[in-house]
Design a protein around this motif. Structure first.
Motif, PDB file in Angstrom:
ATOM      1  N   ARG A  43      23.564   1.067  69.377  1.00 24.73           N
ATOM      2  CA  ARG A  43      22.387   0.416  69.942  1.00 24.73           C
ATOM      3  C   ARG A  43      22.852  -0.687  70.894  1.00 24.73           C
ATOM      4  NH1 ARG A  43      18.217  -1.971  65.658  1.00 24.73           N
ATOM      5  NH2 ARG A  43      17.978   0.216  65.098  1.00 24.73           N
ATOM      6  N   THR A  44      22.045  -0.937  71.921  1.00 24.17           N
ATOM      7  CA  THR A  44      22.368  -2.015  72.865  1.00 24.17           C
ATOM      8  C   THR A  44      21.178  -2.957  72.965  1.00 24.17           C
ATOM      9  OG1 THR A  44      23.805  -0.569  74.137  1.00 24.17           O
ATOM     10  CG2 THR A  44      22.997  -2.522  75.262  1.00 24.17           C
ATOM     11  N   PHE A  45      21.456  -4.248  72.881  1.00 29.30           N
ATOM     12  CA  PHE A  45      20.401  -5.248  73.100  1.00 29.30           C
ATOM     13  C   PHE A  45      20.702  -5.937  74.425  1.00 29.30           C
ATOM     14  CE2 PHE A  45      18.881  -9.626  72.934  1.00 29.30           C
ATOM     15  CZ  PHE A  45      17.531  -9.431  72.663  1.00 29.30           C
ATOM     16  N   ASP A  46      19.772  -5.851  75.365  1.00 31.61           N
ATOM     17  CA  ASP A  46      19.957  -6.471  76.678  1.00 31.61           C
ATOM     18  C   ASP A  46      19.743  -7.984  76.555  1.00 31.61           C
ATOM     19  OD1 ASP A  46      19.858  -7.408  79.235  1.00 31.61           O
ATOM     20  OD2 ASP A  46      18.096  -6.243  79.846  1.00 31.61           O
ATOM     21  N   ALA A  47      20.827  -8.757  76.669  1.00 30.29           N
ATOM     22  CA  ALA A  47      20.735 -10.214  76.480  1.00 30.29           C
ATOM     23  C   ALA A  47      20.753 -10.955  77.814  1.00 30.29           C
ATOM     24  CB  ALA A  47      21.877 -10.685  75.583  1.00 30.29           C
ATOM     25  N   SER A  48      20.385 -10.266  78.882  1.00 31.83           N
ATOM     26  CA  SER A  48      20.538 -10.887  80.209  1.00 31.83           C
ATOM     27  C   SER A  48      19.612 -12.094  80.428  1.00 31.83           C
ATOM     28  CB  SER A  48      20.314  -9.838  81.310  1.00 31.83           C
ATOM     29  OG  SER A  48      19.044  -9.236  81.134  1.00 31.83           O
ATOM     30  N   ARG A  49      18.575 -12.235  79.575  1.00 37.64           N
ATOM     31  CA  ARG A  49      17.705 -13.430  79.665  1.00 37.64           C
ATOM     32  C   ARG A  49      18.173 -14.540  78.724  1.00 37.64           C
ATOM     33  NH1 ARG A  49      13.108 -12.164  77.057  1.00 37.64           N
ATOM     34  NH2 ARG A  49      12.077 -14.117  77.588  1.00 37.64           N
ATOM     35  N   HIS A  50      19.215 -14.274  77.950  1.00 43.60           N
ATOM     36  CA  HIS A  50      19.517 -15.187  76.844  1.00 43.60           C
ATOM     37  C   HIS A  50      20.824 -15.974  76.993  1.00 43.60           C
ATOM     38  CE1 HIS A  50      16.631 -12.423  74.763  1.00 43.60           C
ATOM     39  NE2 HIS A  50      16.194 -13.595  74.344  1.00 43.60           N
ATOM     40  N   VAL A  51      20.743 -17.238  76.588  1.00 41.11           N
ATOM     41  CA  VAL A  51      21.940 -18.052  76.382  1.00 41.11           C
ATOM     42  C   VAL A  51      22.246 -17.939  74.890  1.00 41.11           C
ATOM     43  CG1 VAL A  51      22.967 -20.334  76.604  1.00 41.11           C
ATOM     44  CG2 VAL A  51      21.141 -19.634  78.176  1.00 41.11           C
ATOM     45  N   VAL A  52      23.442 -17.474  74.569  1.00 43.36           N
ATOM     46  CA  VAL A  52      23.768 -17.173  73.169  1.00 43.36           C
ATOM     47  C   VAL A  52      24.802 -18.175  72.654  1.00 43.36           C
ATOM     48  CG1 VAL A  52      24.635 -15.399  71.584  1.00 43.36           C
ATOM     49  CG2 VAL A  52      23.335 -14.722  73.618  1.00 43.36           C
ATOM     50  N   ILE A  53      24.490 -18.771  71.520  1.00 46.31           N
ATOM     51  CA  ILE A  53      25.442 -19.710  70.892  1.00 46.31           C
ATOM     52  C   ILE A  53      25.602 -19.326  69.415  1.00 46.31           C
ATOM     53  CG2 ILE A  53      24.822 -21.580  72.489  1.00 46.31           C
ATOM     54  CD1 ILE A  53      23.213 -22.867  70.202  1.00 46.31           C
ATOM     55  N   PRO A  54      26.677 -19.821  68.768  1.00 44.92           N
ATOM     56  CA  PRO A  54      26.776 -19.571  67.324  1.00 44.92           C
ATOM     57  C   PRO A  54      25.566 -20.201  66.638  1.00 44.92           C
ATOM     58  CG  PRO A  54      28.796 -20.596  68.180  1.00 44.92           C
ATOM     59  CD  PRO A  54      27.772 -20.673  69.274  1.00 44.92           C
ATOM     60  N   GLY A  55      25.058 -19.590  65.590  1.00 46.04           N
ATOM     61  CA  GLY A  55      23.943 -20.188  64.852  1.00 46.04           C
ATOM     62  C   GLY A  55      24.296 -21.612  64.467  1.00 46.04           C
ATOM     63  N   LEU A  56      23.332 -22.531  64.639  1.00 45.74           N
ATOM     64  CA  LEU A  56      23.587 -23.940  64.312  1.00 45.74           C
ATOM     65  C   LEU A  56      23.598 -24.121  62.793  1.00 45.74           C
ATOM     66  CD1 LEU A  56      21.160 -25.505  66.962  1.00 45.74           C
ATOM     67  CD2 LEU A  56      23.627 -25.070  67.203  1.00 45.74           C
ATOM     68  N   ILE A  57      24.344 -25.121  62.349  1.00 42.06           N
ATOM     69  CA  ILE A  57      24.504 -25.347  60.898  1.00 42.06           C
ATOM     70  C   ILE A  57      24.105 -26.781  60.576  1.00 42.06           C
ATOM     71  CG2 ILE A  57      26.154 -25.333  58.984  1.00 42.06           C
ATOM     72  CD1 ILE A  57      27.837 -23.339  60.708  1.00 42.06           C
ATOM     73  N   ASN A  58      23.113 -26.923  59.736  1.00 41.34           N
ATOM     74  CA  ASN A  58      22.610 -28.257  59.400  1.00 41.34           C
ATOM     75  C   ASN A  58      23.251 -28.743  58.102  1.00 41.34           C
ATOM     76  OD1 ASN A  58      20.588 -30.348  60.111  1.00 41.34           O
ATOM     77  ND2 ASN A  58      19.949 -29.945  58.014  1.00 41.34           N
ATOM     78  N   THR A  59      23.886 -29.909  58.140  1.00 37.86           N
ATOM     79  CA  THR A  59      24.645 -30.319  56.955  1.00 37.86           C
ATOM     80  C   THR A  59      24.073 -31.528  56.210  1.00 37.86           C
ATOM     81  OG1 THR A  59      26.166 -31.454  58.461  1.00 37.86           O
ATOM     82  CG2 THR A  59      26.855 -29.335  57.615  1.00 37.86           C
ATOM     83  N   HIS A  60      22.865 -31.944  56.584  1.00 37.10           N
ATOM     84  CA  HIS A  60      22.210 -32.980  55.768  1.00 37.10           C
ATOM     85  C   HIS A  60      20.714 -32.975  56.010  1.00 37.10           C
ATOM     86  CE1 HIS A  60      21.994 -36.447  53.179  1.00 37.10           C
ATOM     87  NE2 HIS A  60      21.297 -37.097  54.078  1.00 37.10           N
ATOM     88  N   HIS A  61      19.966 -32.976  54.928  1.00 35.03           N
ATOM     89  CA  HIS A  61      18.505 -32.944  55.014  1.00 35.03           C
ATOM     90  C   HIS A  61      17.963 -33.304  53.635  1.00 35.03           C
ATOM     91  CE1 HIS A  61      14.587 -31.915  56.429  1.00 35.03           C
ATOM     92  NE2 HIS A  61      14.945 -31.033  57.338  1.00 35.03           N
ATOM     93  N   HIS A  62      16.651 -33.608  53.595  1.00 37.52           N
ATOM     94  CA  HIS A  62      15.913 -33.718  52.329  1.00 37.52           C
ATOM     95  C   HIS A  62      14.596 -33.004  52.588  1.00 37.52           C
ATOM     96  CE1 HIS A  62      18.891 -36.753  51.391  1.00 37.52           C
ATOM     97  NE2 HIS A  62      18.586 -37.368  52.511  1.00 37.52           N
ATOM     98  N   PHE A  63      14.560 -31.732  52.245  1.00 37.61           N
ATOM     99  CA  PHE A  63      13.420 -30.895  52.638  1.00 37.61           C
ATOM    100  C   PHE A  63      12.068 -31.451  52.173  1.00 37.61           C
ATOM    101  CE2 PHE A  63      16.057 -26.668  52.653  1.00 37.61           C
ATOM    102  CZ  PHE A  63      16.728 -27.095  53.784  1.00 37.61           C
ATOM    103  N   PHE A  64      12.052 -32.021  50.958  1.00 39.48           N
ATOM    104  CA  PHE A  64      10.760 -32.471  50.410  1.00 39.48           C
ATOM    105  C   PHE A  64      10.131 -33.566  51.277  1.00 39.48           C
ATOM    106  CE2 PHE A  64      11.440 -36.703  48.612  1.00 39.48           C
ATOM    107  CZ  PHE A  64      12.820 -36.784  48.539  1.00 39.48           C
ATOM    108  N   GLN A  65      10.951 -34.237  52.080  1.00 47.30           N
ATOM    109  CA  GLN A  65      10.418 -35.340  52.885  1.00 47.30           C
ATOM    110  C   GLN A  65       9.537 -34.869  54.044  1.00 47.30           C
ATOM    111  OE1 GLN A  65      13.706 -37.903  53.937  1.00 47.30           O
ATOM    112  NE2 GLN A  65      14.162 -38.394  51.805  1.00 47.30           N
TER     113      GLN A  65
END
Ligand SMILES: [Zn+2]
Length: 447
Positions: A43-65
Motif C-alpha cells: 500500500r502507498t500513502f501519498d504524504a505530499s501534503r504532509h510534514v512528518v515528524i516522530p510522534g511527540l512524547i509527553n513526559t509530565h502531566h496531571h490529567f485530572f487537572q
C-alpha cells in the motif's frame, strides 16, 4: 503488510526525503530522495501534503487537572498558593467518573496535537479512587496511545505540616502495596510496549523519606522508572532548607534518587554544581515551558543540563497550570522561553524537536520510540501547512514550530492510524466535549 509513506513535503529524519516504509508496526526502511523502496509494497500513502515528524512524547502531566482549567480560585497565583487553592476542590470532586473524563480528554487532546506516547503523574488518591491507574490504562488502550502510567503518592498532609488535605493522602503500606500491584499487572518492558509503569512520589516534600527509598527498591526489583517534581520554585528551596537543612538535590541524593532511572519534572532552580551531579548520574529532566511561564516559576537551564549529561524531555504539565494539553504548542513555547534564557542562535526548532522526541523517550527509558529510524516503532505525526497561519511559510519543519502548529492532520501509532483528518479514529470528540464539560462543572459549583 508493507506501507510506503511516500514523498512527504518534509520529514524530520536523515536520508528519508522519499518517505518511510512501515511493516509490522515498525519503520522498516527510510527511502532517500527520488528513490523507491527496496522491496515491493502492499500500500502507498501519498504524504505530499504532509510534514512528518516522530510522534511527540509527553513526559509530565496531571490529567485530572483538565477538570479545573482557568479555575477562578487558582488563576493568577504561583505554585504553593495555587496548590493550596486547588487541593480542597480536587479532594471533594475527583471521583472515578470525573477522573476517567479528565484522563480521556487529556489523552485525546495530546494525541490530536501529535503526541503518540504520554506519561501522567497521578498522585491524588482520595477514598474511592483506588483504581486510578487501572482507569488510565483502560483509557489509553481504548484510544490507542502509548502510556507510561505513574503510580504517584503522597503520605504527608496538613496534619504533618504538608500542603495537601488529609483526605487525599494514603499511608505508606497502602501505597507500596498498590505500587507493587500495578507494576505486576501492567508494567511491560518488551519492545514496542503500549503500557509501562513508573513510580512517582508527588514531590520529596509530600512523602516520607522511607517512601522515597522504598520506591527506589521497588523500581530496581521491577526494572521501572522513577519520577517526581523537583526544582520548580524558590519556595521549594526554602521549604527544604527549613525542614531538612539541605537543598532539594541534596535531599534527593539522600533518598537514593540520583540515578539513571529517575526523571524529574521542571528542574529549574539548580546551581552549577547540582547540574553537574545530575548530569553525572544521567537524571532526566522534563522541561515544562508553558507551566513554568504560567506559574512564573522560572527558566529551566536546558542547555547546561544536556551538556552535563541529563536527558531533557518536554511536557505540558497538568492542565491547571497550562490550561491546555497541546504538546505541539509547548515546542513553540520552549523555543521562545529558551531564547530568553540563551539567545536566538543557540536555540532552534531542532532543539525543541529533540526535547519532545528523543529526549522525552530517554526520560521514559525507551529506545524503541522517539525517532524515525529503521527498527523504531512506527509512531508518526503528520501536519499539513494548509491553515492560514502557514501561508507564505518557507522551511516546513521550522514553520510547524514558528507559525504555531496546533493540530496534527494524522497520527500513526505502531503503524495504525489513530487520528485521521484531524479527528481521533476511536472516539467522538463532540460527545467527549459535552461529557467532560458536564463532569468539570461540579468542580466550579462546589467552589
Ligand atoms: Zn506537575
Amino acid at each position: 503488510m508493507r506501507q510506503w509513506i511516500k514523498n512527504p513535503l518534509a520529514i524530520l529524519a536523515p536520508e528519508a526525503e522519499g518517505g518511510v516504509v512501515i511493516e509490522d508496526g515498525r519503520i522498516a526502511e527510510c527511502v532517500a530522495a527520488g528513490q523507491q523502496p527496496s522491496q515491493p509494497v502492499d500500500r502507498t500513502f501519498d504524504a505530499s501534503r504532509h510534514v512528518v515528524i516522530p510522534g511527540l512524547i509527553n513526559t509530565h502531566h496531571h490529567f485530572f487537572q483538565t477538570l479545573t482549567r482557568a479555575h477562578p480560585a487558582a488563576i493568577n497565583k504561583e505554585l504553593f498558593p495555587w496548590l493550596t487553592a486547588l487541593y480542597p476542590i480536587w479532594a471533594r470532586n475527583v471521583t472515578p467518573e470525573t477522573f476517567r473524563m479528565g484522563t480521556r480528554l487529556a489523552l485525546t487532546e495530546l494525541m490530536m496535537s501529535g503526541c503518540t506516547a504520554a506519561s501522567d503523574h497521578h498522585y491524588l488518591f482520595p477514598a474511592g479512587l483506588e483504581d486510578a491507574i487501572d482507569i488510565q490504562v483502560e483509557e489509553a488502550t481504548r484510544l490507542g496511545i502509548r502510556m507510561t502510567v505513574t503510580r504517584g503518592s503522597m503520605n504527608l498532609s496538613q496534619k504533618d505540616g504538608g500542603l495537601p488535605p488529609d483526605t487525599v493522602v494514603q499511608d505508606e503500606d497502602t501505597i507500596l502495596a498498590d505500587c507493587e500491584r500495578v507494576l505486576a499487572r501492567y508494567h511491560d518492558r518488551s519492545e514496542g510496549s503500549r503500557i509501562q509503569v513508573a513510580l512517582a512520589p508527588c514531590a520529596p516534600f509530600t512523602v516520607t523519606k522511607r517512601l522515597m527509598r522504598e520506591s527506589v527498591a521497588l523500581a530496581e526489583r521491577f526494572d521501572c522508572r522513577l519520577h517526581t517534581h523537583l526544582g520548580e520554585t524558590i519556595d521549594e528551596d526554602d521549604y527544604c532548607l527549613h525542614h531538612f537543612q539541605c537543598r532539594p538535590v541534596d535531599y534527593l541524593e539522600e533518598c537514593g534518587w540520583l540515578n539513571d532511572r529517575v526523571w524529574l519534572a521542571h528542574g529549574i532552580h539548580f546551581n552549577d554544581d547540582e547540574i553537574k551531579r545530575l548530569g553525572h548520574a544521567c537524571v532526566g529532566v522534563c522541561h515544562c515551558p508553558t507551566s513554568n511561564m504560567t506559574l512564573a516559576s522560572g527558566q529551566c537551564r536546558t542547555k547546561e543540563l544536556e551538556a552535563a549529561g541529563c536527558p531533557v524531555g518536554l511536557g505540558v504539565d497538568g492542565s491547571a497550570s497550562n490550561d491546555n494539553s497541546n504538546l505541539m504548542e509547548s515546542l513553540r513555547h520552549a523555543l521562545m522561553l529558551n531564547r530568553l534564557t540563551y539567545d536566538a542562535a543557540s536555540v532552534t526548532h531542532h532543539d525543541t524537536y529533540r526535547w519532545a522526541t528523543e529526549g522525552s523517550a530517554r526520560c521514559l527509558g525507551r529506545e524503541d520510540i522517539g525517532a524515525i529510524k529503521p527498527g523504531r516503532q512506527a509512531d508518526l505525526a503528520f501536519y499539513t501547512l494548509d491553515e492560514l497561519r502557514f501561508s507564505g511559510a518557507g522551511d516546513p519543519l521550522a514553520a510547524l514550530v514558528l507559525c504555531g502548529a496546533h493540530t496534527a492532520d494524522r497520527v500513526m501509532i505502531a503503524g495504525d492510524w489513530t487520528v485521521e483528518d484531524g479527528r481521533p479514529v476511536h472516539l467522538d470528540i463532540d460527545r467527549l466535549r459535552a461529557e467532560h464539560g458536564a463532569a468539570a462543572r461540579r468542580f466550579l459549583e462546589s467552589f
